[in-house]
Design a protein around this motif. Structure first.
Motif, PDB file in Angstrom:
ATOM      1  N   ALA A  39      -4.968  -3.274  -4.836  1.00  0.00           N
ATOM      2  CA  ALA A  39      -5.716  -1.929  -4.772  1.00  0.00           C
ATOM      3  C   ALA A  39      -7.153  -1.899  -3.765  1.00  0.00           C
ATOM      4  O   ALA A  39      -7.405  -3.094  -3.358  1.00  0.00           O
ATOM      5  CB  ALA A  39      -6.360  -1.538  -6.182  1.00  0.00           C
ATOM      6  N   TRP A  41     -10.573   0.295  -3.501  1.00  0.00           N
ATOM      7  CA  TRP A  41     -11.314   1.475  -4.119  1.00  0.00           C
ATOM      8  C   TRP A  41     -12.783   1.423  -4.030  1.00  0.00           C
ATOM      9  O   TRP A  41     -13.461   0.262  -3.672  1.00  0.00           O
ATOM     10  CB  TRP A  41     -10.963   1.437  -5.618  1.00  0.00           C
ATOM     11  CG  TRP A  41     -11.712   0.411  -6.405  1.00  0.00           C
ATOM     12  CD1 TRP A  41     -12.637   0.486  -7.343  1.00  0.00           C
ATOM     13  CD2 TRP A  41     -11.248  -0.815  -6.739  1.00  0.00           C
ATOM     14  NE1 TRP A  41     -12.840  -0.761  -8.071  1.00  0.00           N
ATOM     15  CE2 TRP A  41     -12.065  -1.694  -7.493  1.00  0.00           C
ATOM     16  CE3 TRP A  41     -10.112  -1.802  -6.076  1.00  0.00           C
ATOM     17  CZ2 TRP A  41     -11.804  -2.814  -8.255  1.00  0.00           C
ATOM     18  CZ3 TRP A  41      -9.889  -3.135  -6.685  1.00  0.00           C
ATOM     19  CH2 TRP A  41     -10.901  -3.810  -7.528  1.00  0.00           C
ATOM     20  N   HIS A  42     -13.512   2.548  -4.114  1.00  0.00           N
ATOM     21  CA  HIS A  42     -14.962   2.575  -3.962  1.00  0.00           C
ATOM     22  C   HIS A  42     -15.309   2.436  -5.447  1.00  0.00           C
ATOM     23  O   HIS A  42     -14.936   2.616  -6.359  1.00  0.00           O
ATOM     24  CB  HIS A  42     -15.103   3.908  -3.528  1.00  0.00           C
ATOM     25  CG  HIS A  42     -16.544   4.405  -2.935  1.00  0.00           C
ATOM     26  ND1 HIS A  42     -17.616   4.331  -3.999  1.00  0.00           N
ATOM     27  CD2 HIS A  42     -17.079   4.351  -1.797  1.00  0.00           C
ATOM     28  CE1 HIS A  42     -18.786   4.342  -3.140  1.00  0.00           C
ATOM     29  NE2 HIS A  42     -18.528   4.544  -1.981  1.00  0.00           N
ATOM     30  N   GLU A  45     -15.550   5.195  -8.025  1.00  0.00           N
ATOM     31  CA  GLU A  45     -14.421   5.648  -8.503  1.00  0.00           C
ATOM     32  C   GLU A  45     -14.105   4.875 -10.017  1.00  0.00           C
ATOM     33  O   GLU A  45     -14.694   3.533 -10.185  1.00  0.00           O
ATOM     34  CB  GLU A  45     -12.972   5.330  -7.607  1.00  0.00           C
ATOM     35  CG  GLU A  45     -13.245   6.252  -6.388  1.00  0.00           C
ATOM     36  CD  GLU A  45     -12.011   5.901  -5.690  1.00  0.00           C
ATOM     37  OE1 GLU A  45     -11.172   6.803  -5.390  1.00  0.00           O
ATOM     38  OE2 GLU A  45     -12.152   4.674  -5.088  1.00  0.00           O
ATOM     39  N   PRO A  48      -9.329   0.950 -10.734  1.00  0.00           N
ATOM     40  CA  PRO A  48      -7.771   1.308 -10.741  1.00  0.00           C
ATOM     41  C   PRO A  48      -7.029   0.435 -11.898  1.00  0.00           C
ATOM     42  O   PRO A  48      -7.552  -0.574 -12.294  1.00  0.00           O
ATOM     43  CB  PRO A  48      -7.476   1.032  -9.256  1.00  0.00           C
ATOM     44  CG  PRO A  48      -8.398  -0.195  -8.915  1.00  0.00           C
ATOM     45  CD  PRO A  48      -9.825   0.193  -9.594  1.00  0.00           C
ATOM     46  N   ARG A 239     -10.592  12.551  -3.222  1.00  0.00           N
ATOM     47  CA  ARG A 239     -10.784  11.188  -2.479  1.00  0.00           C
ATOM     48  C   ARG A 239     -10.270  11.261  -1.292  1.00  0.00           C
ATOM     49  O   ARG A 239      -9.033  11.863  -0.913  1.00  0.00           O
ATOM     50  CB  ARG A 239     -10.098  10.337  -3.332  1.00  0.00           C
ATOM     51  CG  ARG A 239     -10.128   8.582  -2.679  1.00  0.00           C
ATOM     52  CD  ARG A 239      -9.161   7.978  -3.459  1.00  0.00           C
ATOM     53  NE  ARG A 239      -9.552   6.594  -3.577  1.00  0.00           N
ATOM     54  CZ  ARG A 239      -8.668   5.567  -2.923  1.00  0.00           C
ATOM     55  NH1 ARG A 239      -7.639   5.951  -2.261  1.00  0.00           N
ATOM     56  NH2 ARG A 239      -9.245   4.213  -3.132  1.00  0.00           N
ATOM     57  N   ILE A 295     -12.862   4.346   2.605  1.00  0.00           N
ATOM     58  CA  ILE A 295     -12.565   5.021   1.133  1.00  0.00           C
ATOM     59  C   ILE A 295     -13.808   5.803   0.787  1.00  0.00           C
ATOM     60  O   ILE A 295     -15.015   5.108   0.593  1.00  0.00           O
ATOM     61  CB  ILE A 295     -12.416   3.805  -0.054  1.00  0.00           C
ATOM     62  CG1 ILE A 295     -10.909   3.455   0.555  1.00  0.00           C
ATOM     63  CG2 ILE A 295     -11.986   4.512  -1.162  1.00  0.00           C
ATOM     64  CD1 ILE A 295      -9.659   4.080   0.287  1.00  0.00           C
TER      65      ILE A 295
END
Length: 733
Positions: A39, A41-42, A45, A48, A239, A295
């Motif tokens: 993964a 991700w920001h 967010e 995940p 996103r 991202i």
């Protein structure tokens, strides 16, 4: 940490979680597991579903070795390489570099050391993050103890983009066509609209559809058809994931489905698409094309705000990673004599009125474009290579005398040069060895009457060093515009039978290295990158050259959509935009053309010697405004209140935000029959903090501007079908 993942053949794995204050990565690895990027991700967010994403996760290094191929599937895709699946993590390093005055933030690096015991392939995967910037830059260095040949290699791979989604319709891809003179044409479509469907075969034990959405660029023009970047949008959350391949030559990107999810793979040249081969042995390694991934979570303010956030992230990343140059801060006004002016046919008689007028208007650099070496009355195309000044075009002191006149008028001189080519009729084509040129199958490669130099060869590099050092020293040049007007095809086999795509990649890297060395030898020299307009508007070129040409568009009415979209591909202070003016234009037309360049780099052009007193005042005012705001341009981030511009949009708005100052360039391209409204409502990226909207240029009036929607928008009316204004307003987030 150790995690147990039910239902997997290798049920025990380790997990690495790493990142900075805004972006995180999770990597699974183990004694039976190739390190896999589970993964990316920001931090804004939700965390995940790492366990759910594990099945579709791809190795951090996707690589295929010739004679080894893929494992578990087949087809045209550049994933599931057998060697990639055999790689194991054998070590890692993590470092941090504190921020300095020249860098925006501390930089964190993670190095993953991998090895494949079966093939002998070894690799170090580099991950790089700067604090506050949600952009991961990644590349790999590969080696082996014995000969191996790679078919493709990338670390720019990320999966899980369609996790738990109906990704056919809930994911969209943004691509940018880049036609000559109509650059930066962004288009959005769902994956289904691009031909990628969930065919339902995963439930029968298959990997997926074997299909893909692909973009490929071949040859030396890295952006002649498409930009080497794009966006994946998750319509459920808003996103955006952005990617850019950082190479000045051939590249490939693809989106495909795998185990019910969607992956992105972005890379440099490949065997299948580009006749490339990565040869490794005990003395030879290979560094893959860097790929950067951004991202940004969906913004509460909507898709426009999310796009603005991606642009801000990419702009910060590009500014951080580029070669420092004082030009980034000074942003001088350049006059160039080419577009709609001399068009490669300069003489002293034609130049002198332009020099006088350009200086009077406020230009700081004066560039003599193509033709200054031509003694053949326009027949020079296939004879260039020596780059000696013409003996007939510049009487009374020659080219040096003309350049002295430029300097006497208070401007710094520059010349155009096309260094990578040698005309087939040039004496240089006979004096340099065959090995100094691109070759295939025992023959020099020729295109449109030109040979292509191979900058890996010492004789080719020495020739160009001699040319450039002579010109800069003899004439005291402050500016060089380096053009490249032929696309030489897949590359060169160097007369040794190497893969042509390998020769092209290595030449491109050698060319950028050469250009950097020129600027090292001549500190302060400004070098503009150009390739048939915007045909090499890539991130690798932008890392080296302080300014880039982005178009050859000659119609000032058609230039705004190019200029307005350019900041998604380049920082505005590196983007050279033509502002073409002449005595046939009324004041609204002049202002229209000039506004087009005021939020970028002003490349003034046109028959400025035909402007009357009032027209000169219109141009002079624009350049005075530019000198006041150019420091803000160099700090600003782009915004698009109306979204990215369409090619034929009657209204176009480009914004640049510098703290609480928002600059807006607004163009009206009306037609009496188009039915377009004469009033425009412009939503703002923030709330107006006061009711004052400054019209920075032009200041003669005729427009009406009002703050509406409780400070959230402007209502604007322009006075003519063809008109433009540059505004400034204070906003707060």
């Amino acid at each position: 940490m150790t995690v147990t993942l039910p239902g997997l053949e290798d049920s025990t794995e380790l997990r690495i979680e790493w990142g900075n204050d805004v972006l995180r990565v999770a990597i699974a690895h183990g004694p039976h597991t190739a390190p896999r990027l589970v993964a990316l991700w920001h931090v804004a967010e939700e965390r995940p579903d790492l366990a759910g994403l594990r099945r579709s996760a791809l190795p951090v290094l996707e690589v295929t070795v010739l004679g080894d191929g893929r494992s578990g599937t087949s087809g045209k895709r550049h994933v599931d390489g057998a060697a990639a699946q055999r790689m194991r993590l054998v070590g890692l390093d993590e470092t941090a570099e504190e921020g300095t005055a020249g860098k925006a933030a501390p930089v964190r690096r993670l190095l993953l050391h991998l090895a494949d015991a079966e093939s002998g392939l070894r690799a170090t995967v580099h991950y790089e993050l700067a604090d506050t910037v949600p952009v991961l830059r990644t590349w790999a260095e590969l080696s082996a103890d014995h000969e191996l040949v790679l078919d493709h290699v990338t670390t720019g791979v990320v999966s899980g983009l369609g996790h738990a989604a109906r990704w056919e319709t809930e994911l969209a891809v943004w691509e940018a066509a880049n036609p000559w003179s109509g650059e930066f044409r962004w288009h959005r479509s769902t994956l289904a609209e691009r031909g990628l469907y969930d065919v339902g075969m995963v439930r029968f034990g298959q990997v997926g559809s074997k299909n893909r959405i692909s973009l490929t660029s071949t040859g030396a023009w890295s952006t002649s058809e498409h930009l080497p970047m794009g966006l994946v949008e998750d319509t459920r959350t808003g996103r955006l994931l952005a990617w850019q391949v950082e190479t000045s030559g051939a590249w490939h990107t693809e989106l495909g489905d795998r185990y019910g999810d969607v992956y992105l793979a972005a890379m440099g040249p490949t065997a299948h698409e580009h006749q490339w081969a990565g040869r490794l042995d005990a003395g030879t390694g290979f560094s893959s094309a860097p790929v950067s991934l951004a991202i940004v979570p969906g913004a509460a303010a909507g898709p426009a705000a999310t796009l603005d956030a991606v642009a801000a992230a990419l702009t910060a990343h590009r500014r951080r990673t580029r070669r420092p140059h004082p030009d980034h801060d000074t942003l001088p006004v350049v006059y160039n004599d080419f577009l709609n002016t001399l068009m490669s046919d300069p003489t002293t008689e034609r130049e002198l009125p332009l020099i006088e007028a350009a200086a009077d208007l406020g230009a700081e650099y004066y560039v003599i474009d193509a033709g200054w070496y031509d003694d053949e009355h326009g027949g020079w195309w296939d004879s260039v290579g020596q780059w000696e000044p013409s003996t007939t075009r510049f009487p009374d002191g020659g080219l040096g005398g003309l350049i002295d006149r430029i300097r006497a008028h208070g401007m710094r001189p520059g010349l155009w040069l096309e260094p990578e080519v040698v005309g087939v009729r040039s004496p240089v084509a006979r004096t340099l060895p065959d090995a100094a040129f691109f070759q295939r199958h025992g023959h020099r490669v020729a295109e449109w009457g030109r040979y292509q130099l191979d900058l890996r060869h010492p004789a080719a590099r020495a020739h160009l060093d001699t040319v450039v050092d002579r010109l800069v020293t003899t004439f005291g040049l402050a500016y060089l515009k380096l053009d490249h007007n032929v696309d030489i095809g897949p590359g060169t086999d160097a007369g040794t039978g190497e893969a042509p795509g390998t020769g092209l990649l290595e030449h491109g890297r050698a060319f950028l290295d050469w250009a950097g060395a020129v600027m090292d030898r001549h500190p302060g020299l400004v070098i503009e990158a150009c390739a048939a307009g915007g045909s090499r508007t890539d991130a690798a070129t932008g890392r080296v050259f302080p300014v880039q040409s982005v178009t050859d568009q000659q119609d000032y009415l058609a230039t705004p959509p190019v200029a307005a979209a350019a900041p998604l591909a380049l920082p505005p202070e590196q983007t050279g935009i033509w502002a073409c003016v002449d005595g046939t234009m009324d004041r609204e037309q002049l202002a229209f053309s000039l506004v087009t360049a005021l939020l970028a780099r002003v490349h003034l052009t046109g028959r400025v010697d035909t402007l009357d007193t009032d027209q000169r005042a219109v141009v002079r005012e624009a350049l005075a405004v530019y000198r006041d705001l150019r420091s803000a341009v160099g700090r600003s981030v782009p915004v698009w209140p109306l979204g990215l511009p369409g090619w034929r949009d009657p209204w176009i708005v480009q914004g640049a935000r510098d703290g609480d100052h928002l600059y807006l360039a607004v163009w009206r391209r009306g037609d009496t029959d188009d039915g377009a409204p004469d009033t425009l409502r412009v939503p703002l990226p923030g709330r107006v903090t006061d009711e004052v909207v400054e019209v920075l240029y032009p200041r003669w009036g005729g427009e009406s501007v009002a703050v509406v929607d409780d400070g959230g928008a402007l209502e604007l009316k322009l006075p003519a079908l063809t008109s433009a204004r540059l505004l400034r307003v204070r906003v707060t987030s």
